[in-house]
Write a protein that holds these residues in place. Sequence first.
Motif, PDB file in Angstrom:
ATOM      1  N   LEU A   2       0.942  -1.037   0.427  1.00 40.86           N
ATOM      2  CA  LEU A   2       0.020   0.212  -0.009  1.00 40.86           C
ATOM      3  C   LEU A   2       0.538   1.569   0.326  1.00 40.86           C
ATOM      4  CD1 LEU A   2      -3.235   0.821   0.195  1.00 40.86           C
ATOM      5  CD2 LEU A   2      -2.582   1.134   2.332  1.00 40.86           C
ATOM      6  N   PHE A   3       1.879   1.542   0.781  1.00 40.88           N
ATOM      7  CA  PHE A   3       2.560   2.282   0.977  1.00 40.88           C
ATOM      8  C   PHE A   3       3.218   2.965  -0.699  1.00 40.88           C
ATOM      9  CE2 PHE A   3       7.241   3.229   0.520  1.00 40.88           C
ATOM     10  CZ  PHE A   3       7.400   4.923   0.925  1.00 40.88           C
ATOM     11  N   LEU A   4       3.926   2.004  -1.067  1.00 40.38           N
ATOM     12  CA  LEU A   4       4.207   2.064  -2.274  1.00 40.38           C
ATOM     13  C   LEU A   4       3.390   2.420  -3.773  1.00 40.38           C
ATOM     14  CD1 LEU A   4       6.816   2.522  -4.258  1.00 40.38           C
ATOM     15  CD2 LEU A   4       6.550  -0.126  -4.641  1.00 40.38           C
ATOM     16  N   GLN A   5       1.871   1.817  -3.242  1.00 44.89           N
ATOM     17  CA  GLN A   5       0.736   2.146  -4.529  1.00 44.89           C
ATOM     18  C   GLN A   5       0.764   3.905  -4.113  1.00 44.89           C
ATOM     19  OE1 GLN A   5      -1.514  -0.799  -3.460  1.00 44.89           O
ATOM     20  NE2 GLN A   5      -1.098  -2.205  -4.620  1.00 44.89           N
ATOM     21  N   LYS A  11       3.231  10.376  -6.784  1.00 42.38           N
ATOM     22  CA  LYS A  11       3.960  10.989  -8.314  1.00 42.38           C
ATOM     23  C   LYS A  11       3.178  10.746  -9.480  1.00 42.38           C
ATOM     24  CE  LYS A  11       6.893   9.528 -11.352  1.00 42.38           C
ATOM     25  NZ  LYS A  11       8.192   8.203 -11.705  1.00 42.38           N
ATOM     26  N   ARG A  12       2.004  10.605  -9.161  1.00 42.60           N
ATOM     27  CA  ARG A  12       0.993  10.813 -10.834  1.00 42.60           C
ATOM     28  C   ARG A  12       0.276  11.815 -10.887  1.00 42.60           C
ATOM     29  NH1 ARG A  12       0.291   5.523 -10.203  1.00 42.60           N
ATOM     30  NH2 ARG A  12      -2.278   6.093  -8.696  1.00 42.60           N
ATOM     31  N   MET A  72      11.356  -0.211   3.075  1.00 44.22           N
ATOM     32  CA  MET A  72      10.322  -0.628   2.612  1.00 44.22           C
ATOM     33  C   MET A  72       9.258  -1.252   2.245  1.00 44.22           C
ATOM     34  SD  MET A  72       7.403   1.031   4.953  1.00 44.22           S
ATOM     35  CE  MET A  72       6.325   2.358   3.391  1.00 44.22           C
ATOM     36  N   ALA A  73      10.027  -0.638   1.043  1.00 47.71           N
ATOM     37  CA  ALA A  73       9.413  -1.091  -0.572  1.00 47.71           C
ATOM     38  C   ALA A  73       9.660  -2.340  -0.450  1.00 47.71           C
ATOM     39  CB  ALA A  73      10.405   0.130  -1.660  1.00 47.71           C
TER      40      ALA A  73
END
Length: 77
Positions: A2-5, A11-12, A72-73
Amino acid sequence: MLFLQRLLEHKRNRPHHPALISETRSLTYKALADRVLAGRNYLYAAGVVPHQVLGLSVADEIEHLVASLSLMACGVR
């Protein structure tokens, strides 16, 4: 992951908004996401695997946070 998403979503949607700010510099969401992904890729190439336990020591606050987020990623504890 979830963090990376969520980071990639920011970013988008907000690439030029500040994500991190210190007394001396800042990183946008795009810069932060790019550095976290680069760090994750570097760690995977170095043999880091999910659920591994690693220690970390980085003096610079922003660099420490980027390294921690990269770990974490990767799914590292």
